[in-house]
Design a protein around this motif. Structure first.
Motif, short mmCIF file in Angstrom:
data_model
loop_
_atom_site.label_atom_id
_atom_site.label_comp_id
_atom_site.label_asym_id
_atom_site.label_seq_id
_atom_site.Cartn_x
_atom_site.Cartn_y
_atom_site.Cartn_z
N ARG A 105 -3.41 2.59 -1.07
CA ARG A 105 -2.78 3.87 -1.39
C ARG A 105 -2.65 4.03 -2.90
O ARG A 105 -2.51 3.04 -3.63
CB ARG A 105 -1.39 3.94 -0.75
N VAL A 163 -3.04 -2.69 8.13
CA VAL A 163 -2.19 -1.75 7.41
C VAL A 163 -0.75 -2.24 7.56
O VAL A 163 -0.25 -2.39 8.67
CB VAL A 163 -2.32 -0.33 7.98
N TRP A 164 -0.10 -2.52 6.42
CA TRP A 164 1.25 -3.08 6.48
C TRP A 164 2.15 -2.36 5.50
O TRP A 164 1.69 -1.54 4.70
CB TRP A 164 1.21 -4.59 6.20
N LEU A 205 -4.31 -5.43 -0.14
CA LEU A 205 -5.14 -5.09 1.02
C LEU A 205 -5.16 -6.33 1.91
O LEU A 205 -5.66 -7.38 1.51
CB LEU A 205 -6.56 -4.71 0.60
N GLU A 259 -9.11 -4.99 8.56
CA GLU A 259 -8.01 -4.72 7.65
C GLU A 259 -6.72 -4.56 8.45
O GLU A 259 -6.75 -4.18 9.63
CB GLU A 259 -8.28 -3.47 6.81
N PRO A 310 -0.49 -0.44 2.57
CA PRO A 310 -1.14 0.68 3.25
C PRO A 310 -2.53 0.93 2.66
O PRO A 310 -2.75 0.74 1.46
CB PRO A 310 -0.20 1.85 2.99
N CYS A 311 -3.46 1.36 3.48
CA CYS A 311 -4.83 1.56 3.01
C CYS A 311 -5.54 2.54 3.93
O CYS A 311 -5.05 2.88 5.01
CB CYS A 311 -5.58 0.22 2.97
N ALA A 312 -6.72 2.97 3.51
CA ALA A 312 -7.52 3.89 4.31
C ALA A 312 -8.98 3.76 3.91
O ALA A 312 -9.30 3.40 2.77
CB ALA A 312 -7.04 5.33 4.12
#
Length: 506
Positions: free
Chosen positions: A396, A380-381, A406, A378, A385-387
C-alpha cells in the motif's frame, strides 16, 4: 487479537525496586449471550476445545451484574485495573459489532458503584485502545483517493481521531473509577499497524487534547513497541501470551498461553499452558524485573485461549495462580528458579498448495496476464497490506520514510518446520540495490522472536532491462508459519514504491 511482530525488541535494563506495582488485565467485554462473540467454530486444538464461560446465559456486556462478577473476581485475584478493550471511535458508536464499546461502559460504572456501596474494594478502569478502529473500514467509511484506509497521524485530522477516541472514552467513564499511574489516567495502546504514519508529536498531542477536555489532567501513556517513540511514558509489547514475557523498563507483560485453533483460517502457533507452568514461569520473570506495571494478557479473550478468568474447563485455577503471584509481586519474592517452558507447537496449514509437494521450487509470478502461483502466495496482513496491479505485487502507499512489508507463505506440503539452507530470488522493477531486505522464519535463536524474523543475506544482484533480480541466501530456514498471518518470509522496504514481479524459493 493476533500478535504483531514488534519493530522494537524489549529493552532489558537493570531492574529497580517498585514496591507499589500496579497489576492490570485486558478486559474483552464484547460478549453477550448468545449472539455476540459466542460462536465456537473449528476443530479442537492441542489444548482441547475452546474454553467456555460458566453460566453463559448470564454473560452480557450490557449487564451490570455480569461486570460486577468479573470485577469482584479480578480484585480477589489481586488485580488492580481492568483495561476495557475499547472499539469505540468518533462517528462509529452505533455500528453493529462495535456499539458494545460505548454501551458497555455505563454498566461497568454501575457495577463498580455497587461494589463500593457494599464497602468492598473493586478495580479501577484504565483504557486499552484497540487501534484497529483507526481503519476507515472498521468505522464504516469507504477509502479511496485522499481517503486512505490507514490514517496519517501526523496530520491534524489523524491526530484528532487518535486523541478524540481516548478523550471520549474517559468522558464516558466517571472520574471516580479512573485507574491512575503517577496520579494520571492510564492508557495502553495496541499496535501501530493500523496507522499510515505517525511521529513523536502524537503523545504530546494526546496530552494537550486531554487537558483541553479535563483541565489539569494528563494521561499516562503506555505504547506498544511497534509505535517506536511517540512521547509515551512507558513501552510494552503485545503477544506475551504466545511468545513469553515482554519486559521493558517499568513494564512486564505476561500471559498464560495461546491457542486460536478454533478460529477458522488461523494457523498461529500454540503456546501450551502446561497446567499453569508457562504462567508461573512468566510471572517469575515479571517479579524479578520489579516493574511498576504488570499487564496480564488477557482476562477473557476466549477465542485465542489467553484467558485467566473462571471457565468450565479450568475452573478458578488461573485466578488462584494469579492471586499467589500478585502476592509474590507485592513481597518482591520470585521464589526459586523454574524450568523453561516447552517449545511452541507449530501447526501446518495443509488446506492449499498440495500440487507443490515434489516441486524443485515454489514461486509466485505477478508479471503475467494472470498471476501464476505454485506453492507460494502473498499474505495480506495488518502491517502488510498489498495488491496486484500492472503486472506486479505492490504494498500500500505509505509515507516516504515508513517501513512497509510484503508477506509470503510457503506451502506446508512443500516444506514445513525444517532445517535447510534455501535461496530466494526476488525480481523487482528498477535497480533495486539497497532498497530491499528479506526476513525469514529460521532456526537462528538470536534472531527476533526466536528466529521468526531472521535477516537473509544478499548474494547477488542481476539487472535485466528495467528489472533487477536480487538473490538472497536463507541459511537454517525453518518455515513454520511463525510470522504475522502465518507467513514464512517477508520483504522489507521503505515507502510505497516497491513493485515485485516475481518471487522464487528453491
Amino acid at each position: 487479537m493476533s500478535p504483531l511482530a514488534p519493530l522494537l525488541l524489549p529493552i532489558l535494563l537493570s531492574p529497580r525496586a517498585a514496591p507499589d506495582a500496579l497489576v492490570a488485565t485486558h478486559y474483552f467485554y464484547w460478549y453477550r449471550w448468545p449472539d455476540s462473540h459466542f460462536s465456537q467454530p473449528g476443530a479442537p486444538g492441542p489444548e482441547g476445545h475452546l474454553r467456555r464461560f460458566p453460566a453463559p446465559e448470564t454473560v452480557d456486556w450490557g449487564s451490570a451484574a455480569w461486570h460486577e462478577t468479573q470485577f469482584r473476581a479480578m480484585a480477589a485475584a489481586g488485580i488492580d485495573v481492568a483495561l476495557p478493550v475499547y472499539w469505540g471511535a468518533p462517528g462509529a458508536y452505533d455500528r453493529p459489532g462495535t456499539c458494545f464499546s460505548v454501551e458497555g461502559l455505563a454498566p461497568m460504572a454501575a457495577a463498580l458503584d455497587a461494589i463500593a456501596a457494599a464497602g468492598e474494594t473493586g478495580v479501577r478502569l484504565g483504557m486499552f485502545y484497540d487501534t484497529t478502529t483507526l481503519l476507515r473500514s472498521v468505522r464504516g467509511l469507504a477509502s479511496g483517493p485522499g481517503m486512505p484506509e490507514r490514517p496519517d497521524l501526523t496530520a491534524p485530522e489523524g491526530k484528532a481521531l487518535f486523541c478524540g477516541t481516548v478523550v471520549e472514552y474517559f468522558a464516558r467513564v466517571p472520574e471516580r473509577h479512573w485507574a491512575r499511574l503517577d496520579s494520571r489516567p492510564l492508557v495502553v495502546t495496541y499496535g501501530s499497524g493500523f496507522a499510515g504514519a505517525w511521529d513523536a508529536t502524537l503523545g504530546p498531542a494526546l496530552r494537550a487534547a486531554f487537558a483541553a477536555r479535563f483541565p489539569g489532567e494528563a494521561p499516562f501513556l503506555v505504547a506498544d513497541a511497534t509505535w517506536g517513540e511517540i512521547g509515551q511514558d512507558l513501552t510494552t509489547a503485545w503477544g506475551a501470551a504466545l511468545v513469553g514475557p515482554q519486559l521493558f523498563p517499568g513494564v512486564a507483560q505476561i500471559g498464560p498461553g495461546y491457542d486460536d485453533s478454533c478460529v477458522p483460517s488461523r494457523h498461529t502457533p500454540v503456546r501450551a499452558r502446561e497446567d499453569g507452568a508457562f504462567y508461573r514461569w512468566s510471572w517469575r520473570q515479571a517479579v524479578v524485573a520489579k516493574p511498576r506495571l504488570v499487564l496480564i494478557e488477557t482476562w477473557n479473550e476466549m477465542h485465542e485461549g489467553t484467558e485467566i478468568c473462571a471457565t468450565i474447563e479450568t475452573g478458578r485455577f488461573y485466578l488462584e495462580l494469579t492471586r499467589e503471584w500478585t502476592r509474590r509481586l507485592a513481597a518482591g519474592d520470585p521464589g526459586p528458579e523454574l524450568p523453561p517452558p516447552a517449545p511452541l507447537y507449530h501447526r501446518p496449514d495443509l488446506a492449499w498448495g498440495a500440487e507443490a509437494k515434489d516441486a524443485a521450487e515454489v514461486r509466485a509470478d505477478y508479471s503475467r496476464s494472470s498471476v501464476e502461483r505454485l506453492g507460494l502466495r502473498e499474505v495480506v496482513w495488518e502491517d502488510g497490506p498489498c495488491a496486484v496491479a500492472d503486472g506486479a505485487l505492490r504494498p500500500r502507499p505509505v509515507a516516504a520514510e515508513s517501513v512497509t512489508y510484503l508477506y509470503f507463505q510457503v506451502s506446508d506440503h512443500w516444506r514445513f518446520d525444517i532445517a535447510a539452507d534455501l535461496e530466494l530470488a526476488v525480481t523487482i522493477d528498477g535497480a533495486g540495490e539497497g532498497e530491499l531486505g528479506v526476513q525469514y522464519d529460521s532456526r537462528d535463536p538470536a534472531a527476533p522472536l526466536d528466529g521468526a524474523y531472521a535477516a537473509a543475506v544478499l548474494h547477488s544482484s542481476i539487472r535485466e532491462g528495467a528489472a533487477t533480480t536480487l538473490v538472497y541466501r536463507l541459511p537454517g530456514a525453518r518455515l513454520a508459519n511463525r510470522q504475522n498471518g502465518g507467513a514464512d518470509l517477508r520483504l522489507v522496504t521503505r515507502g510505497g514504491g516497491l513493485a515485485v514481479g516475481a518471487v522464487r524459493l528453491r
